[in-house]
Structure formats: structure tokens, C-alpha cells
Design an enzyme around this catalytic site. Structure first.
Site, PDB file in Angstrom:
ATOM      1  CG  LEU A 133     -41.617  -2.669 -20.950  1.00 17.37           C
ATOM      2  CD1 LEU A 133     -41.689  -4.192 -20.975  1.00 17.37           C
ATOM      3  CD2 LEU A 133     -42.720  -2.101 -21.871  1.00 17.37           C
ATOM      4  CB  SER A 140     -38.491   2.433 -29.034  1.00 17.53           C
ATOM      5  OG  SER A 140     -38.583   3.810 -28.720  1.00 17.53           O
ATOM      6  CB  ILE A 165     -39.481   2.744 -12.522  1.00 12.88           C
ATOM      7  CG1 ILE A 165     -38.680   1.752 -13.385  1.00 12.88           C
ATOM      8  CG2 ILE A 165     -40.751   2.108 -11.948  1.00 12.88           C
ATOM      9  CD1 ILE A 165     -39.305   1.394 -14.749  1.00 12.88           C
ATOM     10  CD  GLU A 372     -48.730   4.112 -20.250  1.00 13.55           C
ATOM     11  OE1 GLU A 372     -49.494   3.460 -20.975  1.00 13.55           O
ATOM     12  OE2 GLU A 372     -48.971   4.372 -19.063  1.00 13.55           O
TER      13      GLU A 372
HETATM   14  C1  LIG Z   1     -40.608  10.728 -17.043  1.00  8.47           C
HETATM   15  C2  LIG Z   1     -40.644   9.339 -17.592  1.00  8.47           C
HETATM   16  C3  LIG Z   1     -41.420   8.370 -16.971  1.00  8.47           C
HETATM   17  C4  LIG Z   1     -41.432   7.056 -17.449  1.00  8.47           C
HETATM   18  N1  LIG Z   1     -42.136   6.085 -16.772  1.00  8.47           N
HETATM   19  C5  LIG Z   1     -41.957   4.781 -17.128  1.00  8.47           C
HETATM   20  C6  LIG Z   1     -42.491   3.737 -16.307  1.00  8.47           C
HETATM   21  O1  LIG Z   1     -43.149   3.982 -15.289  1.00  8.47           O
HETATM   22  N2  LIG Z   1     -42.243   2.449 -16.663  1.00  8.47           N
HETATM   23  C7  LIG Z   1     -41.513   2.129 -17.778  1.00  8.47           C
HETATM   24  O2  LIG Z   1     -41.336   0.940 -18.039  1.00  8.47           O
HETATM   25  N3  LIG Z   1     -41.003   3.100 -18.577  1.00  8.47           N
HETATM   26  C8  LIG Z   1     -41.200   4.412 -18.275  1.00  8.47           C
HETATM   27  N4  LIG Z   1     -40.664   5.409 -19.060  1.00  8.47           N
HETATM   28  C9  LIG Z   1     -39.872   5.041 -20.230  1.00  8.47           C
HETATM   29  C10 LIG Z   1     -40.503   5.460 -21.557  1.00  8.47           C
HETATM   30  O3  LIG Z   1     -41.583   4.636 -21.851  1.00  8.47           O
HETATM   31  C11 LIG Z   1     -39.383   5.441 -22.611  1.00  8.47           C
HETATM   32  O4  LIG Z   1     -38.560   6.563 -22.347  1.00  8.47           O
HETATM   33  C12 LIG Z   1     -39.916   5.467 -24.019  1.00  8.47           C
HETATM   34  O5  LIG Z   1     -40.570   4.277 -24.323  1.00  8.47           O
HETATM   35  C13 LIG Z   1     -38.810   5.723 -25.049  1.00  8.47           C
HETATM   36  O6  LIG Z   1     -37.707   4.912 -24.845  1.00  8.47           O
HETATM   37  P1  LIG Z   1     -36.240   5.584 -24.822  1.00  8.47           P
HETATM   38  O7  LIG Z   1     -36.288   6.706 -23.856  1.00  8.47           O
HETATM   39  O8  LIG Z   1     -35.248   4.513 -24.576  1.00  8.47           O
HETATM   40  O9  LIG Z   1     -36.064   6.195 -26.249  1.00  8.47           O
HETATM   41  P2  LIG Z   1     -35.498   5.430 -27.577  1.00  8.47           P
HETATM   42  O10 LIG Z   1     -36.204   4.137 -27.763  1.00  8.47           O
HETATM   43  O11 LIG Z   1     -34.006   5.403 -27.500  1.00  8.47           O
HETATM   44  O12 LIG Z   1     -35.948   6.451 -28.687  1.00  8.47           O
HETATM   45  C14 LIG Z   1     -35.200   7.611 -29.077  1.00  8.47           C
HETATM   46  C15 LIG Z   1     -35.901   8.235 -30.276  1.00  8.47           C
HETATM   47  O13 LIG Z   1     -35.887   7.314 -31.377  1.00  8.47           O
HETATM   48  C16 LIG Z   1     -37.212   7.100 -31.839  1.00  8.47           C
HETATM   49  N5  LIG Z   1     -37.348   5.727 -32.335  1.00  8.47           N
HETATM   50  C17 LIG Z   1     -36.970   4.580 -31.722  1.00  8.47           C
HETATM   51  N6  LIG Z   1     -37.280   3.527 -32.493  1.00  8.47           N
HETATM   52  C18 LIG Z   1     -37.855   4.013 -33.612  1.00  8.47           C
HETATM   53  C19 LIG Z   1     -38.392   3.427 -34.798  1.00  8.47           C
HETATM   54  N7  LIG Z   1     -38.420   2.108 -34.984  1.00  8.47           N
HETATM   55  N8  LIG Z   1     -38.895   4.244 -35.757  1.00  8.47           N
HETATM   56  C20 LIG Z   1     -38.909   5.592 -35.602  1.00  8.47           C
HETATM   57  N9  LIG Z   1     -38.410   6.199 -34.492  1.00  8.47           N
HETATM   58  C21 LIG Z   1     -37.900   5.412 -33.516  1.00  8.47           C
HETATM   59  C22 LIG Z   1     -38.100   7.381 -30.644  1.00  8.47           C
HETATM   60  O14 LIG Z   1     -39.430   7.687 -31.028  1.00  8.47           O
HETATM   61  C23 LIG Z   1     -37.379   8.562 -30.018  1.00  8.47           C
HETATM   62  O15 LIG Z   1     -37.732   9.739 -30.683  1.00  8.47           O
HETATM   63  C24 LIG Z   1     -40.679   6.742 -18.610  1.00  8.47           C
HETATM   64  C25 LIG Z   1     -39.932   7.725 -19.250  1.00  8.47           C
HETATM   65  C26 LIG Z   1     -39.882   9.004 -18.746  1.00  8.47           C
HETATM   66  C27 LIG Z   1     -39.016  10.039 -19.434  1.00  8.47           C
END
Ligand SMILES: Cc1cc2nc3c(=O)[nH]c(=O)nc-3n(C[C@H](O)[C@H](O)[C@H](O)COP(=O)(O)OP(=O)(O)OC[C@H]3O[C@@H](n4cnc5c(N)ncnc54)[C@H](O)[C@@H]3O)c2cc1C
Length: 387
Positions: A133, A140, A165, A372
Site C-alpha cells: 500500500l 498516512s 514492504i 499498519e
Molecule cells: C518496518 C516497516 C514495515 C512496513 N511494512 C509495510 C508493508 O508491509 N506494507 C505497506 O504498505 N506499508 C508498510 N509500512 C509502512 C507504514 O505503514 C508507514 O510507515 C506508516 O503508515 C506511516 O507512514 P509514513 O512512514 O509515510 O509516515 P507519515 O505519514 O509521513 O507520518 C509522519 C508522522 O506524521 C504523523 N501524521 C501524519 N498524518 C497525520 C495526521 N493527519 N494527524 C496527526 N498526525 C499525522 C504520523 O503519525 C507520523 O508520526 C512499513 C513501515 C515500516 C517502518
């Protein structure tokens, strides 16, 4: 295997079958997975021993329905498997957890043909499933994804980059969410099964992470990947809804992982404080230490109740599942972070070193607050779906 035969199982109390399952997974995890946990973390390598023993005992993808060759475990049984593996090795617990995450879109929305083609090899242990995803600029706000799938006759051609991923490179199958109609935002996203062997699929270098170092996290590159149109999961434009519905169920597996990590840390600290002597007696005799242990146990009990309640809601398909899944994941992961930090504290300087497992558990716990959906996002989800 505990199955959904009795969908009315008690909300908070696992059945005798669930208890037996826990005992057998615990024995297996302690004998075959725990001995490699520190090495897997230190070397940042895939826990092959865990995969082999989980497959040999049919515990690698217990959620697959019996009709497709699986064990047909209910949501609570799946939680128990993940919890017990995470208690000794969080990286290894991502094998059953992500097999569910990757394949649930097919189970929830896929055609009968897709189910037969992809769930059989998964159930047998011949293939693993990943879930794609997230993207470099869409975390987010996943609707902001850029990966595109363009129809060309009987095929779709996919282009884009999926980031973070889990199990990328190890998995044979990938559920990929991609934009099919940019005008329609979330309703213009569709889901597809992409195979590792499809021409144009490749992977980035493994990420260098704080924790879960044994679980490979890599980018997935899709470069003019042509797949038959029947690999679309559900109807065109339903991919985002399927992706979110999937997370409603699988956030509970992350709660289970968090719960297992926390329990592992408490169990280790409990033993340590009885052995460690200061001021002429075991530190377990000090009330300050006893109160910390009591708080840790209390928080774990509360997280377990919420997680098992959410598993029951997942099994029944309750109307408030979105809230329940988010609450369980958010609460249990916050508990895991607190409990593992306290476990390091209880071991003093020794807890801060890699000679003891609580340091690894504290690093592993952190990810459960992030993936997630971060815990900020879980709070947004809960606020929008208040009971
Ligand atoms: C080890 C690891 C494994 C993963 N595995 C998968 C996988 O298998 N498949 C997959 O699809 N993804 C995977 N992910 C991705 C993971 O789901 C995302 O990292 C996560 O959803 C956050 O997205 P971002 O890292 O872009 O952070 P961002 O969205 O950039 O967020 C940065 C900060 O801003 C905050 N924030 C963002 N929007 C808001 C809001 N509206 N209000 C308040 N705070 C907010 C967040 O909470 C966070 O603290 C993985 C990530 C990691 C690190």
C-alpha cells in the site's frame, strides 16, 4: 486447529482448543525460534529457521480457510499464534502476520479463481504473501499514491514504487494497490495480485532499521509490469476499500505482536529480578520493583482483553470492527513500548546491552506504534468511529 465453528466463543476467554494451541505454539517457539532470535537480530537476516518450523507445523498462515487447503483458524487462534511467536522473536511473528495481511484482500474480495490459484500455495507453505500500500510520498495519506495500473486489452500495465514492504523479496505474491482512475481519488484505486516472477518486478536494498531486523523491509519496483486483467482483486475502483477493510482485521494481528513482545519482556524481567542481588537480597524483594512488575502485568492484561475482544469482533464481522481493531492496535502497541522500556529498566545496565533480550524487545516494540497506520492515525480512525 481452533476454528470458527463456534462463532459465539466467549469474548474474553479463549476456548480449551485455543489454550491447547497456545501451549503447542509456545513449546515450538521456545525450542525452534527463540534460539535464533538474537542472531537474526544481530545479523539482520531472514529467520529461515522460524519459517521452516512454522511451515512444518502448519502455523505459517493459519488463517487460510480449509476450503483452500488451509488450517481454517479463527481470528483469535491466529492472534494466539502471532502472540506466542512474537513473545520470543518479533521478526519471526511477521511471517504469519504478513501472510494474513497480504492474502486477506484476496480472501475478502477476490474471485473464486484467484482464491484457488493463490491461497493453495500459501497454505502449503510454498509461497508467502506481502501487502503493498505505502509509497515514498504516500504513508498516512495512502490515497495520495502514484503507482498506476493502465488497462491494455486483456492486461493491466503497472508502474510505480511501493515502499516499506515487509517480506519483500522473500514473498512470491504481492497484493498491490494502484491508481486506475486518478480523477476518482480513493474510488479510483484498484487491487491486484503481482507475482515476484512477473517481468519488471524488482526490489530495493533492505532498509537498515531500529528493530525487527530479521524481517526484510524493501522497496518494490514495478517497471512496466504486464499482468492479466483477471489478477484484479474485486471490481475496478474497490481496491482502497478492500485495503482498509483488510487493515480493520489485521491491525489486531499487530496488537497480537505487540502483546507477545510485551509478555516476552515481562517474563524475562520477572525471572531476572529474582536472581539479581543488591543490598544483600534479590531486587525482587524491593517494593519499588514489585510495583513496576505489577503495573507491567496489569497493562498486558488490559491489552490482551482488548485484543481478544477485537479478534472476536473480527471473527463475527461486527459493525464496530474498525474502532475495535484500531483501539486494540493502538493500546497494545503503546503498552508494548512502555513494558519493554520498563523491562530494560529492571535489568539496569545489563538491560541496555545485547547480552540480554529486553534491549531487542524494546527496539522491536517501537514498530508496532508505526505500521499498519501510526498510532496518531489509529486515534483518527477511532475518533471517526466512536462506539
Ligand atoms: C518496518 C516497516 C514495515 C512496513 N511494512 C509495510 C508493508 O508491509 N506494507 C505497506 O504498505 N506499508 C508498510 N509500512 C509502512 C507504514 O505503514 C508507514 O510507515 C506508516 O503508515 C506511516 O507512514 P509514513 O512512514 O509515510 O509516515 P507519515 O505519514 O509521513 O507520518 C509522519 C508522522 O506524521 C504523523 N501524521 C501524519 N498524518 C497525520 C495526521 N493527519 N494527524 C496527526 N498526525 C499525522 C504520523 O503519525 C507520523 O508520526 C512499513 C513501515 C515500516 C517502518
Amino acid at each position: 486447529m481452533a476454528s470458527s465453528g463456534n462463532a459465539d466463543f466467549d469474548l474474553y476467554r479463549p476456548s480449551e482448543e485455543h489454550d491447547m494451541l497456545r501451549d503447542s505454539v509456545r513449546s515450538l517457539a521456545e525450542a525452534k525460534i527463540a534460539p535464533f532470535a538474537a542472531e537474526v537480530d544481530e545479523e539482520g537476516r531472514f529467520p529461515q529457521e522460524a519459517l521452516d518450523s512454522l511451515v512444518a507445523n502448519d502455523l505459517h498462515a493459519v488463517h487460510v480457510p480449509e476450503s483452500y487447503g488451509g488450517a481454517g483458524a479463527d481470528a483469535l487462534a491466529t492472534v494466539i499464534v502471532i502472540e506466542e511467536v512474537a513473545r520470543v522473536c518479533a521478526s519471526s511473528s511477521l511471517i504469519p502476520a504478513v501472510n494474513k495481511l497480504g492474502s486477506l484482500p484476496v480472501i475478502l474480495s477476490g474471485s473464486e479463481e484467484l482464491k484457488k490459484r493463490y491461497l493453495g500455495p500459501l497454505a502449503k507453505g510454498d509461497a508467502m504473501f506481502s501487502y503493498c500500500l505505502s509509497e515514498p510520498d504516500a504513508g498516512s495519506d495512502a490515497v495520495g499514491m502514484k503507482t498506476k495500473a493502465v488497462r491494455d486489452g486483456d492486461s493491466f500495465v503497472l508502474n510505480g514504487v511501493k515502499r516499506w514492504i515487509t517480506n519483500a523479496g522473500v514473498s512470491d505474491y504481492y497484493t498491490v494497490m494502484a491508481v486506475t482512475d486518478p480523477e476518482k481519488r480513493s474510488k479510483g484505486i484498484s487491487a491486484f495480485v503481482v507475482e515476484k516472477s512477473d517481468e519488471g518486478v524488482s526490489f530495493g536494498a533492505p532498509e537498515k532499521k531500529l528493530g525487527i531486523k530479521g524481517s526484510p523491509t524493501r522497496e518494490v519496483y514495478l517497471d512496466n509490469v504486464r499482468i492479466p486483467a483477471d489478477r484484479m482483486i474485486g471490481a475496478e475502483g474497490t481496491g482502497f476499500a478492500t485495503a482498509m477493510k483488510t487493515l480493520d482485521h489485521t491491525r489486531i494481528t499487530i496488537a497480537a505482536q505487540a502483546l507477545g513482545i510485551a509478555q516476552g519482556a515481562l517474563d524475562y524481567a520477572k525471572g531476572y529480578v529474582k536472581e539479581r542481588k543488591q543490598f544483600g537480597k534479590p531486587i525482587a524483594d524491593f517494593q519499588g520493583i514489585q510495583f513496576m512488575l505489577a503495573d507491567m502485568a496489569m497493562k498486558i492484561s488490559a491489552a490482551r482483553a482488548l485484543t481478544y475482544q477485537a479478534a472476536a469482533a473480527s471473527e463475527r464481522g461486527d459493525a464496530d470492527l474498525t474502532y475495535q481493531g484500531a483501539a486494540a492496535k493502538c493500546f497494545a502497541s503503546d503498552v508494548a513500548m512502555e513494558v519493554t522500556t520498563d523491562a530494560v529498566q529492571l535489568l539496569g545496565g545489563y538491560g541496555y546491552t545485547r547480552d540480554y533480550p529486553v534491549e531487542r524487545m524494546m527496539r522491536d516494540a517501537k514498530i508496532t506504534q508505526i505500521y499498519e497506520g501510526t498510532n496518531q492515525v489509529q486515534r483518527i480512525v477511532m475518533a471517526r468511529n466512536l462506539p
